[in-house]
Design an enzyme around this catalytic site. Structure first.
Site, PDB file in Angstrom:
ATOM      1  N   CYS A 113       3.889  48.584 -84.040  1.00 50.22           N
ATOM      2  CA  CYS A 113       3.678  48.537 -85.498  1.00 50.22           C
ATOM      3  C   CYS A 113       2.221  48.268 -85.869  1.00 50.22           C
ATOM      4  CB  CYS A 113       4.581  47.501 -86.140  1.00 50.22           C
ATOM      5  SG  CYS A 113       6.318  47.903 -85.935  1.00 50.22           S
ATOM      6  N   HIS A 250       1.345  46.465 -93.325  1.00 52.02           N
ATOM      7  CA  HIS A 250       2.444  47.082 -92.590  1.00 52.02           C
ATOM      8  C   HIS A 250       3.728  46.784 -93.365  1.00 52.02           C
ATOM      9  CE1 HIS A 250       5.282  48.275 -89.670  1.00 52.02           C
ATOM     10  NE2 HIS A 250       5.584  47.068 -89.246  1.00 52.02           N
ATOM     11  N   ASN A 280      10.847  50.394 -92.342  1.00 46.00           N
ATOM     12  CA  ASN A 280       9.763  50.123 -91.393  1.00 46.00           C
ATOM     13  C   ASN A 280       9.531  51.375 -90.546  1.00 46.00           C
ATOM     14  OD1 ASN A 280       8.103  49.258 -89.330  1.00 46.00           O
ATOM     15  ND2 ASN A 280       9.219  47.353 -88.964  1.00 46.00           N
TER      16      ASN A 280
HETATM   17  O1  UT7 Z   1       7.535  45.952 -87.605  1.00 51.78           O
HETATM   18  C1  UT7 Z   1       7.545  45.071 -86.530  1.00 51.78           C
HETATM   19  C2  UT7 Z   1       7.706  43.708 -87.009  1.00 51.78           C
HETATM   20  N1  UT7 Z   1       9.067  43.469 -87.385  1.00 51.78           N
HETATM   21  C3  UT7 Z   1       9.299  42.653 -88.384  1.00 51.78           C
HETATM   22  O2  UT7 Z   1       8.367  42.224 -89.034  1.00 51.78           O
HETATM   23  C4  UT7 Z   1      10.689  42.206 -88.636  1.00 51.78           C
HETATM   24  C5  UT7 Z   1      10.689  40.710 -88.849  1.00 51.78           C
HETATM   25  N2  UT7 Z   1      11.972  40.167 -89.149  1.00 51.78           N
HETATM   26  C6  UT7 Z   1      12.640  40.418 -90.298  1.00 51.78           C
HETATM   27  O3  UT7 Z   1      12.223  41.209 -91.113  1.00 51.78           O
HETATM   28  C7  UT7 Z   1      13.885  39.609 -90.577  1.00 51.78           C
HETATM   29  O4  UT7 Z   1      13.975  38.577 -89.618  1.00 51.78           O
HETATM   30  C8  UT7 Z   1      15.180  40.457 -90.565  1.00 51.78           C
HETATM   31  C9  UT7 Z   1      15.232  41.353 -91.800  1.00 51.78           C
HETATM   32  C10 UT7 Z   1      15.264  41.253 -89.300  1.00 51.78           C
HETATM   33  C11 UT7 Z   1      16.400  39.516 -90.625  1.00 51.78           C
HETATM   34  O5  UT7 Z   1      16.334  38.659 -91.744  1.00 51.78           O
HETATM   35  P1  UT7 Z   1      16.558  37.096 -91.578  1.00 51.78           P
HETATM   36  O6  UT7 Z   1      16.536  36.520 -92.912  1.00 51.78           O
HETATM   37  O7  UT7 Z   1      15.544  36.601 -90.582  1.00 51.78           O
HETATM   38  O8  UT7 Z   1      18.009  37.028 -91.028  1.00 51.78           O
HETATM   39  P2  UT7 Z   1      18.524  36.402 -89.651  1.00 51.78           P
HETATM   40  O9  UT7 Z   1      18.113  37.240 -88.507  1.00 51.78           O
HETATM   41  O10 UT7 Z   1      18.163  34.967 -89.633  1.00 51.78           O
HETATM   42  O11 UT7 Z   1      20.062  36.556 -89.852  1.00 51.78           O
HETATM   43  C12 UT7 Z   1      20.790  35.844 -90.858  1.00 51.78           C
HETATM   44  C13 UT7 Z   1      22.229  36.274 -90.816  1.00 51.78           C
HETATM   45  C14 UT7 Z   1      22.822  36.257 -89.418  1.00 51.78           C
HETATM   46  O12 UT7 Z   1      24.139  35.818 -89.498  1.00 51.78           O
HETATM   47  P3  UT7 Z   1      24.512  34.312 -89.080  1.00 51.78           P
HETATM   48  O13 UT7 Z   1      24.076  34.190 -87.649  1.00 51.78           O
HETATM   49  O14 UT7 Z   1      23.712  33.450 -90.010  1.00 51.78           O
HETATM   50  O15 UT7 Z   1      25.974  34.290 -89.302  1.00 51.78           O
HETATM   51  C15 UT7 Z   1      22.818  37.698 -89.011  1.00 51.78           C
HETATM   52  O16 UT7 Z   1      23.816  38.014 -88.082  1.00 51.78           O
HETATM   53  O17 UT7 Z   1      22.346  37.620 -91.268  1.00 51.78           O
HETATM   54  C16 UT7 Z   1      23.083  38.384 -90.317  1.00 51.78           C
HETATM   55  N3  UT7 Z   1      22.614  39.770 -90.360  1.00 51.78           N
HETATM   56  C17 UT7 Z   1      23.127  40.677 -91.203  1.00 51.78           C
HETATM   57  N4  UT7 Z   1      24.072  40.596 -92.144  1.00 51.78           N
HETATM   58  C18 UT7 Z   1      24.347  41.701 -92.843  1.00 51.78           C
HETATM   59  C19 UT7 Z   1      21.668  40.357 -89.609  1.00 51.78           C
HETATM   60  N5  UT7 Z   1      21.542  41.656 -89.952  1.00 51.78           N
HETATM   61  C20 UT7 Z   1      22.432  41.871 -90.934  1.00 51.78           C
HETATM   62  C21 UT7 Z   1      22.783  42.994 -91.698  1.00 51.78           C
HETATM   63  N6  UT7 Z   1      23.731  42.864 -92.629  1.00 51.78           N
HETATM   64  N7  UT7 Z   1      22.168  44.204 -91.526  1.00 51.78           N
END
Ligand code: UT7
Length: 323
Positions: A113, A250, A280
């Site tokens: 990225c 980005h 992304n």
């Molecule tokens: O380009 C390269 C760099 N990449 C990035 O910059 C990505 C960086 N990370 C992010 O953008 C975020 O961390 C995400 C968008 C990937 C995830 O958001 P988050 O607020 O960090 O969520 P999380 O990973 O902490 O997950 C929270 C909850 C989890 O459930 P539990 O464990 O709390 O029950 C996940 O399983 O959300 C759940 N979850 C979803 N729920 C519905 C994860 N993906 C999804 C989904 N739909 N698509």
């Protein structure tokens, strides 16, 4: 002194648009969750058989048109991609052939990225050192080909597309008021390999693999490192946050974009945001945002831009450039 000055920009997005709601049919997810946690509303996916180099050629043709040039006027092509058509030759040489170029040289840069920021820094070095006068710098990706469609934590976030920028060496005064690339700042730390990677490859599994990400951890590093690198690049250029007309980040997550702008001390009305429409697109996201920012009439000649990115590696960095 010679500066690498932007003289043309263009982009290409594949025809197929996929709205968040489409994922609700196959995954335990929702449009609300994806919007709230990432800011993404839709993304484009390449058609069957449509490749990274084909999209890159289309973006390059748009940039050449804007610059009033033909491919014969270009000395070098740098393509930032992690999803090339083949293991080799480079996507860049395929773009060279696709544009009908018989001279010059072409190569790929792989910094995931952060790829476009790395490619810009390399292209700038080629121009400033006199190895090339006009360089076509492209970010192009087909991340839809390396998704695990059962992993809701990743597959809803990425999209495909390409953006292309033409840099030309021009004599400038050597001050922060110059047009062109004014400073670059690159970093990587391979100890973070396991936070964001593809679980296949030539010398390990002989498969293409799919993307794996510890989203929360990458998020934490992004928020910490992006404002830092942007500040460092501005300082190298002899400028500060108050001088910035547009941050061109980005486009991974609207919450990362917002927090980085806050940390930089730049209001969101000076940030180009396209993540809602593109998702992304990895190395393509900054040139896509630049191209859309120009097309929207946001970015104008003379504006001071800061582009910043982080991704797999981890690799991150920023570029300060006057449009
Ligand atoms: O380009 C390269 C760099 N990449 C990035 O910059 C990505 C960086 N990370 C992010 O953008 C975020 O961390 C995400 C968008 C990937 C995830 O958001 P988050 O607020 O960090 O969520 P999380 O990973 O902490 O997950 C929270 C909850 C989890 O459930 P539990 O464990 O709390 O029950 C996940 O399983 O959300 C759940 N979850 C979803 N729920 C519905 C994860 N993906 C999804 C989904 N739909 N698509």
């Amino acid at each position: 002194m010679i500066r690498a000055v932007p003289i043309g920009i263009g982009h290409y997005l594949p025809e197929r648009v996929v709205e968040n709601a489409e994922f609700e049919a196959t995954l335990d997810t929702s449009d609300e969750w994806i919007r709230a946690r990432s800011g993404i509303e839709r993304r484009h996916f390449a058609a069957e058989g449509e490749t990274t180099s084909q999209m890159a050629v289309a973006a390059a043709q748009a940039a050449l048109k804007m610059a009033g040039l033909t491919a014969a006027d270009i000395d070098a092509i740098v393509v930032a991609t992690s999803t090339p058509d083949l293991t080799f030759p480079s996507a860049a040489t395929m773009v060279q052939a696709g544009l009908g170029m018989e001279g010059g040289f072409a190569f790929d840069v792989q910094a995931v990225c952060a790829g476009f920021v790395y490619a810009l820094a390399n292209a700038n070095a080629l121009v400033v050192s006199g190895q090339a006068r006009r360089v076509l710098v492209i970010g192009a990706e087909t991340f839809s080909r390396i998704m695990d469609w059962t992993d809701r934590g990743t597959c809803v976030l990425f999209g495909d597309g390409a953006g292309a920028l033409i840099l030309e060496g021009r004599e400038e005064a050597g001050t922060p008021a110059d047009r062109g690339i004014l400073a670059t700042d690159l970093h990587s730390d391979g100890r973070y390999r396991d936070l964001l990677y593809v679980d296949g490859g030539v010398s390990s599994s002989q498969t293409t693999g799919v993307l794996r990400m510890e989203g929360r951890e990458v998020f934490r590093h992004a928020v910490e490192k992006l404002a830092e690198t942007a500040h460092a690049a501005l300082e190298k250029a002899g400028l500060g946050a108050a001088d910035v007309d547009w941050v061109v980040p980005h486009q991974a997550n609207l919450r990362i974009i917002t927090r980085t702008a806050q940390k930089m001390g730049v209001d969101m009305d000076r940030v180009v945001v396209t993540v809602q429409d593109h998702g992304n697109t990895s190395a393509a996201s900054i040139p896509l945002a630049l191209s859309v920012g120009v097309a929207r009439g946001q970015i104008k000649p003379g504006d001071l831009l800061v582009a910043e990115a982080i991704g797999g590696g981890l690799a991150w960095g920023s570029v300060v450039m006057r449009w």
